[in-house]
Design a protein around this motif. Structure first.
Motif, PDB file in Angstrom:
ATOM      1  N   SER A  15      -9.233  12.028  10.122  1.00 45.83           N
ATOM      2  CA  SER A  15      -8.249  10.998   9.797  1.00 45.83           C
ATOM      3  C   SER A  15      -8.988   9.925   9.025  1.00 45.83           C
ATOM      4  N   ASP A  16      -8.936  10.014   7.699  1.00 47.45           N
ATOM      5  CA  ASP A  16      -9.546   8.996   6.852  1.00 47.45           C
ATOM      6  C   ASP A  16      -8.425   8.048   6.444  1.00 47.45           C
ATOM      7  N   ILE A  17      -8.217   7.046   7.260  1.00 46.16           N
ATOM      8  CA  ILE A  17      -7.100   6.124   7.075  1.00 46.16           C
ATOM      9  C   ILE A  17      -7.246   5.357   5.767  1.00 46.16           C
ATOM     10  N   ASP A  18      -8.477   5.007   5.411  1.00 45.88           N
ATOM     11  CA  ASP A  18      -8.721   4.259   4.178  1.00 45.88           C
ATOM     12  C   ASP A  18      -8.249   5.014   2.936  1.00 45.88           C
ATOM     13  N   ARG A  19      -8.368   6.338   2.940  1.00 43.19           N
ATOM     14  CA  ARG A  19      -7.973   7.143   1.769  1.00 43.19           C
ATOM     15  C   ARG A  19      -6.661   7.890   1.973  1.00 43.19           C
ATOM     16  N   GLY A  20      -6.067   7.788   3.165  1.00 40.36           N
ATOM     17  CA  GLY A  20      -4.826   8.504   3.436  1.00 40.36           C
ATOM     18  C   GLY A  20      -5.016  10.010   3.552  1.00 40.36           C
ATOM     19  N   VAL A  21      -6.157  10.432   4.107  1.00 39.91           N
ATOM     20  CA  VAL A  21      -6.469  11.855   4.249  1.00 39.91           C
ATOM     21  C   VAL A  21      -6.392  12.219   5.727  1.00 39.91           C
ATOM     22  N   TYR A  22      -5.574  13.219   6.034  1.00 39.77           N
ATOM     23  CA  TYR A  22      -5.403  13.704   7.405  1.00 39.77           C
ATOM     24  C   TYR A  22      -5.472  15.221   7.344  1.00 39.77           C
ATOM     25  N   GLU A  23      -6.580  15.792   7.819  1.00 39.47           N
ATOM     26  CA  GLU A  23      -6.822  17.228   7.665  1.00 39.47           C
ATOM     27  C   GLU A  23      -7.447  17.820   8.922  1.00 39.47           C
ATOM     28  N   SER A  24      -7.189  19.108   9.122  1.00 37.75           N
ATOM     29  CA  SER A  24      -7.918  19.906  10.103  1.00 37.75           C
ATOM     30  C   SER A  24      -8.885  20.769   9.307  1.00 37.75           C
ATOM     31  N   LEU A  25     -10.166  20.554   9.495  1.00 37.48           N
ATOM     32  CA  LEU A  25     -11.187  21.255   8.713  1.00 37.48           C
ATOM     33  C   LEU A  25     -11.886  22.290   9.584  1.00 37.48           C
ATOM     34  N   GLN A  26     -12.132  23.457   9.019  1.00 39.15           N
ATOM     35  CA  GLN A  26     -12.833  24.539   9.709  1.00 39.15           C
ATOM     36  C   GLN A  26     -13.918  25.068   8.786  1.00 39.15           C
ATOM     37  N   ALA A  27     -15.095  25.328   9.336  1.00 40.73           N
ATOM     38  CA  ALA A  27     -16.169  25.920   8.527  1.00 40.73           C
ATOM     39  C   ALA A  27     -17.174  26.619   9.425  1.00 40.73           C
ATOM     40  N   THR A  28     -17.800  27.611   8.857  1.00 39.30           N
ATOM     41  CA  THR A  28     -18.957  28.240   9.464  1.00 39.30           C
ATOM     42  C   THR A  28     -20.150  27.746   8.656  1.00 39.30           C
ATOM     43  N   VAL A  29     -21.110  27.136   9.340  1.00 41.35           N
ATOM     44  CA  VAL A  29     -22.237  26.501   8.669  1.00 41.35           C
ATOM     45  C   VAL A  29     -23.534  27.130   9.161  1.00 41.35           C
ATOM     46  N   ALA A  30     -24.392  27.488   8.223  1.00 41.46           N
ATOM     47  CA  ALA A  30     -25.691  28.038   8.571  1.00 41.46           C
ATOM     48  C   ALA A  30     -26.736  26.929   8.568  1.00 41.46           C
ATOM     49  N   ALA A 143     -28.255  15.112  19.305  1.00 41.92           N
ATOM     50  CA  ALA A 143     -28.629  15.412  20.686  1.00 41.92           C
ATOM     51  C   ALA A 143     -27.499  16.132  21.437  1.00 41.92           C
ATOM     52  N   ARG A 144     -26.268  15.972  20.955  1.00 37.64           N
ATOM     53  CA  ARG A 144     -25.100  16.602  21.588  1.00 37.64           C
ATOM     54  C   ARG A 144     -24.642  17.859  20.848  1.00 37.64           C
ATOM     55  N   LEU A 145     -25.406  18.291  19.881  1.00 38.61           N
ATOM     56  CA  LEU A 145     -25.007  19.398  19.017  1.00 38.61           C
ATOM     57  C   LEU A 145     -24.956  20.718  19.783  1.00 38.61           C
ATOM     58  N   GLU A 146     -23.852  21.431  19.593  1.00 38.70           N
ATOM     59  CA  GLU A 146     -23.684  22.757  20.178  1.00 38.70           C
ATOM     60  C   GLU A 146     -23.302  23.718  19.066  1.00 38.70           C
ATOM     61  N   ARG A 147     -23.382  25.008  19.331  1.00 39.22           N
ATOM     62  CA  ARG A 147     -23.083  26.011  18.304  1.00 39.22           C
ATOM     63  C   ARG A 147     -21.614  25.998  17.895  1.00 39.22           C
ATOM     64  N   SER A 148     -20.748  25.558  18.797  1.00 39.80           N
ATOM     65  CA  SER A 148     -19.333  25.388  18.492  1.00 39.80           C
ATOM     66  C   SER A 148     -19.066  23.883  18.476  1.00 39.80           C
ATOM     67  N   ILE A 149     -18.819  23.340  17.291  1.00 41.27           N
ATOM     68  CA  ILE A 149     -18.688  21.896  17.101  1.00 41.27           C
ATOM     69  C   ILE A 149     -17.211  21.548  16.973  1.00 41.27           C
ATOM     70  N   THR A 150     -16.755  20.646  17.825  1.00 41.60           N
ATOM     71  CA  THR A 150     -15.385  20.156  17.756  1.00 41.60           C
ATOM     72  C   THR A 150     -15.443  18.638  17.750  1.00 41.60           C
ATOM     73  N   TRP A 151     -15.143  18.064  16.599  1.00 43.37           N
ATOM     74  CA  TRP A 151     -15.183  16.616  16.428  1.00 43.37           C
ATOM     75  C   TRP A 151     -13.829  16.110  15.982  1.00 43.37           C
ATOM     76  N   SER A 152     -13.519  14.898  16.420  1.00 35.50           N
ATOM     77  CA  SER A 152     -12.392  14.156  15.881  1.00 35.50           C
ATOM     78  C   SER A 152     -13.002  12.965  15.148  1.00 35.50           C
ATOM     79  N   VAL A 153     -12.794  12.907  13.836  1.00 41.28           N
ATOM     80  CA  VAL A 153     -13.417  11.888  13.001  1.00 41.28           C
ATOM     81  C   VAL A 153     -12.335  10.977  12.431  1.00 41.28           C
ATOM     82  N   THR A 154     -12.472   9.689  12.701  1.00 40.99           N
ATOM     83  CA  THR A 154     -11.571   8.693  12.128  1.00 40.99           C
ATOM     84  C   THR A 154     -12.407   7.733  11.296  1.00 40.99           C
TER      85      THR A 154
END
Length: 181
Positions: A15-30, A143-154
């Protein structure tokens, strides 16, 4: 024998309120064997902060000529180049000559020294945005990083609020554009 990359599954509610962006993002990252948890966290934060619909991760450390994230046009040319860390100013200058937009999430323990040494060389690049975050914020998330990352970013009013496992972390975003460096 070379060590394999570690695979992470990332799911971000942005939720990037400043830019009006509201998205659910998914990725596999190496995560490259030589990459730190802090750098992986910074790449994920850059993905959220600079989000555009076509922004994607590259091979990163495996291919020195590629940025950490990019948007490529239909003709295969890079339109948006996103770096993470403390790259040499020459790399940023070269990218700014060949792409429409360049962004840098400047982070690392030597950020103050990097600012003094490299920012003066980047002054006046009209297509450059430099963002920096508090290193303690990145270290806490690593320090809290896990292999399955679930974040809510505002993102709002120059602050990033990131919720992970019911705990909200926050930090200010310092933004500099090429014309004002």
């Amino acid at each position: 024998m070379a060590l394999p990359s570690t695979i992470y599954k990332a799911s971000l509610q942005l939720s990037d309120i400043d830019r009006g962006v509201y998205e659910s993002l998914q990725a596999t990252v190496a995560k490259h064997p030589s990459e730190t948890d802090e750098r992986l966290v910074a790449r994920l934060l850059a993905w959220a902060i600079f989000h555009e619909p076509e922004l994607s991760f590259t091979k990163g450390l495996c291919v020195g000529e590629e940025p950490d994230l990019w948007v490529k046009g239909p003709d295969g040319r890079v339109r948006f180049w996103v770096e993470v860390g403390l790259p040499e100013s020459d790399r940023i200058i070269k990218a700014s000559r060949h792409t429409e937009k360049v962004a840098l999430l400047a982070c690392g323990r030597a950020l103050a020294n990097w600012d003094q040494q490299h920012l003066p060389r980047l002054t006046g690049l009209p297509n450059l945005t430099v963002v920096s975050l508090d290193q303690a914020f990145i270290t806490t998330l690593a320090a809290r990083l896990e292999r399955s990352i679930t974040w809510s970013v505002t993102i709002t009013e120059g602050t990033v609020y990131l919720e992970v496992d019911g705990v909200t972390h926050e930090t200010g975003i310092r933004i500099k554009t090429g014309a004002l460096l």
